[in-house]
Design a protein around this motif. Structure first.
Motif, PDB file in Angstrom:
ATOM      1  N   GLU A  98       0.818  -1.223   0.000  1.00 15.32           N
ATOM      2  CA  GLU A  98       0.000   0.000   0.000  1.00 15.32           C
ATOM      3  C   GLU A  98       0.850   1.272   0.000  1.00 15.32           C
ATOM      4  OE1 GLU A  98      -2.833   2.299   3.192  1.00 15.32           O
ATOM      5  OE2 GLU A  98      -2.898   0.106   3.184  1.00 15.32           O
ATOM      6  N   LYS A  99       1.944   1.261   0.769  1.00 16.69           N
ATOM      7  CA  LYS A  99       2.779   2.456   0.905  1.00 16.69           C
ATOM      8  C   LYS A  99       4.066   2.374   0.075  1.00 16.69           C
ATOM      9  CE  LYS A  99       0.054   4.099   4.183  1.00 16.69           C
ATOM     10  NZ  LYS A  99      -0.817   5.281   3.957  1.00 16.69           N
ATOM     11  N   ASN A 100       4.188   1.317  -0.724  1.00 18.40           N
ATOM     12  CA  ASN A 100       5.373   1.149  -1.576  1.00 18.40           C
ATOM     13  C   ASN A 100       6.663   1.216  -0.752  1.00 18.40           C
ATOM     14  OD1 ASN A 100       6.609   0.705  -4.082  1.00 18.40           O
ATOM     15  ND2 ASN A 100       6.895   2.895  -4.443  1.00 18.40           N
ATOM     16  N   ILE A 101       6.718   0.379   0.283  1.00 18.03           N
ATOM     17  CA  ILE A 101       7.826   0.411   1.241  1.00 18.03           C
ATOM     18  C   ILE A 101       9.112  -0.122   0.602  1.00 18.03           C
ATOM     19  CG2 ILE A 101       8.675  -0.540   3.430  1.00 18.03           C
ATOM     20  CD1 ILE A 101       6.440   1.558   3.760  1.00 18.03           C
ATOM     21  N   ASP A 102      10.215   0.600   0.845  1.00 23.08           N
ATOM     22  CA  ASP A 102      11.532   0.189   0.337  1.00 23.08           C
ATOM     23  C   ASP A 102      12.301  -0.663   1.339  1.00 23.08           C
ATOM     24  OD1 ASP A 102      11.738   1.725  -2.279  1.00 23.08           O
ATOM     25  OD2 ASP A 102      11.258   3.348  -0.894  1.00 23.08           O
ATOM     26  N   TYR A 103      12.165  -0.338   2.634  1.00 19.84           N
ATOM     27  CA  TYR A 103      12.871  -1.077   3.684  1.00 19.84           C
ATOM     28  C   TYR A 103      11.982  -1.151   4.924  1.00 19.84           C
ATOM     29  CZ  TYR A 103      17.196  -0.155   1.076  1.00 19.84           C
ATOM     30  OH  TYR A 103      18.155  -0.084   0.097  1.00 19.84           O
ATOM     31  N   VAL A 104      12.089  -2.282   5.629  1.00 18.38           N
ATOM     32  CA  VAL A 104      11.538  -2.403   6.977  1.00 18.38           C
ATOM     33  C   VAL A 104      12.743  -2.443   7.923  1.00 18.38           C
ATOM     34  CG1 VAL A 104      10.191  -3.812   8.578  1.00 18.38           C
ATOM     35  CG2 VAL A 104       9.545  -3.717   6.152  1.00 18.38           C
ATOM     36  N   VAL A 105      12.742  -1.582   8.932  1.00 16.57           N
ATOM     37  CA  VAL A 105      13.851  -1.564   9.898  1.00 16.57           C
ATOM     38  C   VAL A 105      13.280  -1.896  11.271  1.00 16.57           C
ATOM     39  CG1 VAL A 105      15.757  -0.246  10.900  1.00 16.57           C
ATOM     40  CG2 VAL A 105      15.001   0.238   8.550  1.00 16.57           C
ATOM     41  N   MET A 106      13.816  -2.923  11.915  1.00 18.47           N
ATOM     42  CA  MET A 106      13.288  -3.337  13.212  1.00 18.47           C
ATOM     43  C   MET A 106      14.387  -3.896  14.098  1.00 18.47           C
ATOM     44  SD  MET A 106      11.101  -6.637  11.866  1.00 18.47           S
ATOM     45  CE  MET A 106      10.343  -6.948  13.461  1.00 18.47           C
ATOM     46  N   ASN A 148      10.794 -14.209   7.072  1.00 11.23           N
ATOM     47  CA  ASN A 148      10.282 -15.371   6.337  1.00 11.23           C
ATOM     48  C   ASN A 148       9.080 -15.044   5.463  1.00 11.23           C
ATOM     49  OD1 ASN A 148      12.000 -17.449   6.918  1.00 11.23           O
ATOM     50  ND2 ASN A 148      10.899 -18.142   8.728  1.00 11.23           N
ATOM     51  N   ASN A 149       8.328 -14.014   5.834  1.00  7.45           N
ATOM     52  CA  ASN A 149       7.018 -13.831   5.200  1.00  7.45           C
ATOM     53  C   ASN A 149       6.798 -12.491   4.519  1.00  7.45           C
ATOM     54  OD1 ASN A 149       5.516 -16.385   6.101  1.00  7.45           O
ATOM     55  ND2 ASN A 149       6.339 -15.620   8.029  1.00  7.45           N
ATOM     56  N   VAL A 150       7.773 -11.610   4.551  1.00  8.34           N
ATOM     57  CA  VAL A 150       7.607 -10.291   3.937  1.00  8.34           C
ATOM     58  C   VAL A 150       8.556 -10.156   2.752  1.00  8.34           C
ATOM     59  CG1 VAL A 150       7.864  -7.809   4.287  1.00  8.34           C
ATOM     60  CG2 VAL A 150       6.831  -9.212   6.078  1.00  8.34           C
ATOM     61  N   LYS A 151       8.017  -9.774   1.608  1.00  8.43           N
ATOM     62  CA  LYS A 151       8.835  -9.653   0.395  1.00  8.43           C
ATOM     63  C   LYS A 151       9.345  -8.219   0.237  1.00  8.43           C
ATOM     64  CE  LYS A 151       6.550 -13.434  -2.051  1.00  8.43           C
ATOM     65  NZ  LYS A 151       5.740 -13.815  -3.237  1.00  8.43           N
ATOM     66  N   CYS A 152      10.190  -7.837   1.179  1.00 10.48           N
ATOM     67  CA  CYS A 152      10.749  -6.491   1.197  1.00 10.48           C
ATOM     68  C   CYS A 152      12.069  -6.565   1.968  1.00 10.48           C
ATOM     69  CB  CYS A 152       9.771  -5.551   1.907  1.00 10.48           C
ATOM     70  SG  CYS A 152      10.341  -3.842   2.083  1.00 10.48           S
ATOM     71  N   PRO A 153      13.070  -5.785   1.597  1.00  9.59           N
ATOM     72  CA  PRO A 153      14.324  -5.796   2.361  1.00  9.59           C
ATOM     73  C   PRO A 153      14.088  -5.427   3.831  1.00  9.59           C
ATOM     74  CG  PRO A 153      14.648  -4.707   0.261  1.00  9.59           C
ATOM     75  CD  PRO A 153      13.164  -4.921   0.406  1.00  9.59           C
ATOM     76  N   ILE A 154      14.687  -6.208   4.719  1.00  8.82           N
ATOM     77  CA  ILE A 154      14.560  -5.989   6.158  1.00  8.82           C
ATOM     78  C   ILE A 154      15.938  -5.655   6.719  1.00  8.82           C
ATOM     79  CG2 ILE A 154      13.745  -6.974   8.341  1.00  8.82           C
ATOM     80  CD1 ILE A 154      11.624  -7.171   6.131  1.00  8.82           C
ATOM     81  N   ILE A 155      16.028  -4.590   7.510  1.00  6.35           N
ATOM     82  CA  ILE A 155      17.273  -4.308   8.238  1.00  6.35           C
ATOM     83  C   ILE A 155      16.994  -4.587   9.711  1.00  6.35           C
ATOM     84  CG2 ILE A 155      19.097  -2.659   8.770  1.00  6.35           C
ATOM     85  CD1 ILE A 155      18.333  -1.063   6.310  1.00  6.35           C
ATOM     86  N   ALA A 156      17.676  -5.605  10.255  1.00  9.14           N
ATOM     87  CA  ALA A 156      17.488  -6.013  11.644  1.00  9.14           C
ATOM     88  C   ALA A 156      18.648  -5.467  12.483  1.00  9.14           C
ATOM     89  CB  ALA A 156      17.440  -7.541  11.738  1.00  9.14           C
ATOM     90  N   ILE A 157      18.307  -4.749  13.551  1.00 11.45           N
ATOM     91  CA  ILE A 157      19.319  -4.085  14.380  1.00 11.45           C
ATOM     92  C   ILE A 157      19.423  -4.794  15.728  1.00 11.45           C
ATOM     93  CG2 ILE A 157      20.128  -1.880  15.293  1.00 11.45           C
ATOM     94  CD1 ILE A 157      19.623  -1.927  12.230  1.00 11.45           C
ATOM     95  N   PRO A 158      20.601  -5.324  16.065  1.00 14.07           N
ATOM     96  CA  PRO A 158      20.763  -6.007  17.354  1.00 14.07           C
ATOM     97  C   PRO A 158      20.532  -5.062  18.533  1.00 14.07           C
ATOM     98  CG  PRO A 158      22.624  -6.451  15.903  1.00 14.07           C
ATOM     99  CD  PRO A 158      21.835  -5.352  15.273  1.00 14.07           C
ATOM    100  N   ASP A 159      20.029  -5.615  19.612  1.00 14.60           N
ATOM    101  CA  ASP A 159      19.792  -4.835  20.821  1.00 14.60           C
ATOM    102  C   ASP A 159      21.102  -4.198  21.289  1.00 14.60           C
ATOM    103  OD1 ASP A 159      18.360  -3.794  22.871  1.00 14.60           O
ATOM    104  OD2 ASP A 159      18.290  -5.630  24.070  1.00 14.60           O
TER     105      ASP A 159
END
Length: 283
Positions: free
Chosen positions: A106-114, A136-147
């Protein structure tokens, strides 16, 4: 303009990821979508059969969520005050993965950061369960940031590959973005047990070479090591600021992150991790 989705549970861990994203994209025109999803802690059969509003639960929870989102949005504006950035808050009565999938399109997301929260114990999970589900389930680049990881320029990027993927533009745009933002050096790491590359692998390596021809990059070939071991040993020798991998199903990615055996306990993910899906919603 980049569209960046920032899921938050209002924890210090998620704020840390938000800070990373705002610094990572500080020189880019961006719209950030601050997302919190909420569902009842306990599902009852009668609850599923009628509207949540009938129980008065959704309104009460939503009011609290919107206040916390507003507090986070104000904190972002006060802390960073970046004229290139705008923020929109979204409170959704939905599961996290379903809502992210909806918003990505819907929002044409380029990255998910979490943020990530690793579990502890013998069956250690390297990423928090929410992050694993999203990857596993989202077809978008994900940037995962360690605690507890605070932003540092990704000058050295580690890109492990088995050369089994026929690389397409959407696989490599996120990596090329990083290089263009920070003039990063890409370390292309191939771990094997001493076998020569097949003709297909050589062809895929040549595709990589074309995409990275204008970027600083180095090839590293390591034998007699599995991927977690190779990554760990590489990090001991070279200061790496970002790990980038393509989530190629039925590849070493699954072996790396979804086998909770004692042999994997030694591998700890302590740097940001960009995961690129094999198939993008944009393709």
């Amino acid at each position: 303009m980049k569209n960046i989705l920032l899921p938050t549970d209002f924890s210090d861990n998620s704020w840390n990821a938000i800070e990373y994203a705002l610094k990572f994209f500080q020189n880019e025109d961006c719209k950030f979508f601050l997302l919190h999803t909420y569902t009842p802690a306990v599902y009852h059969v009668e609850y599923l059969l009628v509207s949540p509003a009938q129980f008065g639960l959704e309104d009460a929870i939503r009011e609290s969520v919107l206040k916390q989102l507003n507090d986070f949005e104000n904190k972002i504006k006060k802390t960073f005050n970046n004229t290139k950035h705008s923020v929109e808050s979204i409170a959704a009565f939905n599961t996290l993965v379903m809502e992210i999938n909806n918003l990505v399109e819907e929002k044409n997301i380029d990255y998910v950061v979490m943020g990530t929260k690793g579990a502890s114990g013998v069956t250690e999970v390297l990423l928090g369960s929410n992050t694993v589900h999203v990857i596993n389930n989202v077809k978008c680049p994900i940037i995962a940031i360690p605690d507890g990881f605070y932003f540092e320029r990704p000058s050295e990027v580690l890109f492990p590959t088995d050369y089994e993927i026929e690389y397409k533009e959407h696989h490599l745009i996120p990596l090329i973005d990083v290089v263009s933002f920070f003039n990063s050096r890409i370390n292309i790491l191939n771990a094997s047990y001493g076998y020569d590359l097949s003709d297909t692998q050589k062809e895929n390596k040549e595709i990589l070479e074309k995409y990275f021809s204008k970027s600083t990059h180095l090839y590293h070939s390591i034998s007699n090591q599995d991927v977690p071991e190779a990554i760990t040993n590489f990090q001991l020798k070279t200061k790496v600021n970002l790990l980038v991998m393509i989530n190629n199903k039925h590849s070493f990615f699954e072996n790396l992150f979804f086998k909770s055996t004692i042999s994997h306990i030694g591998f700890h993910l302590n740097i940001p991790f960009l995961v690129i899906p094999t198939k993008s919603y944009k393709t």
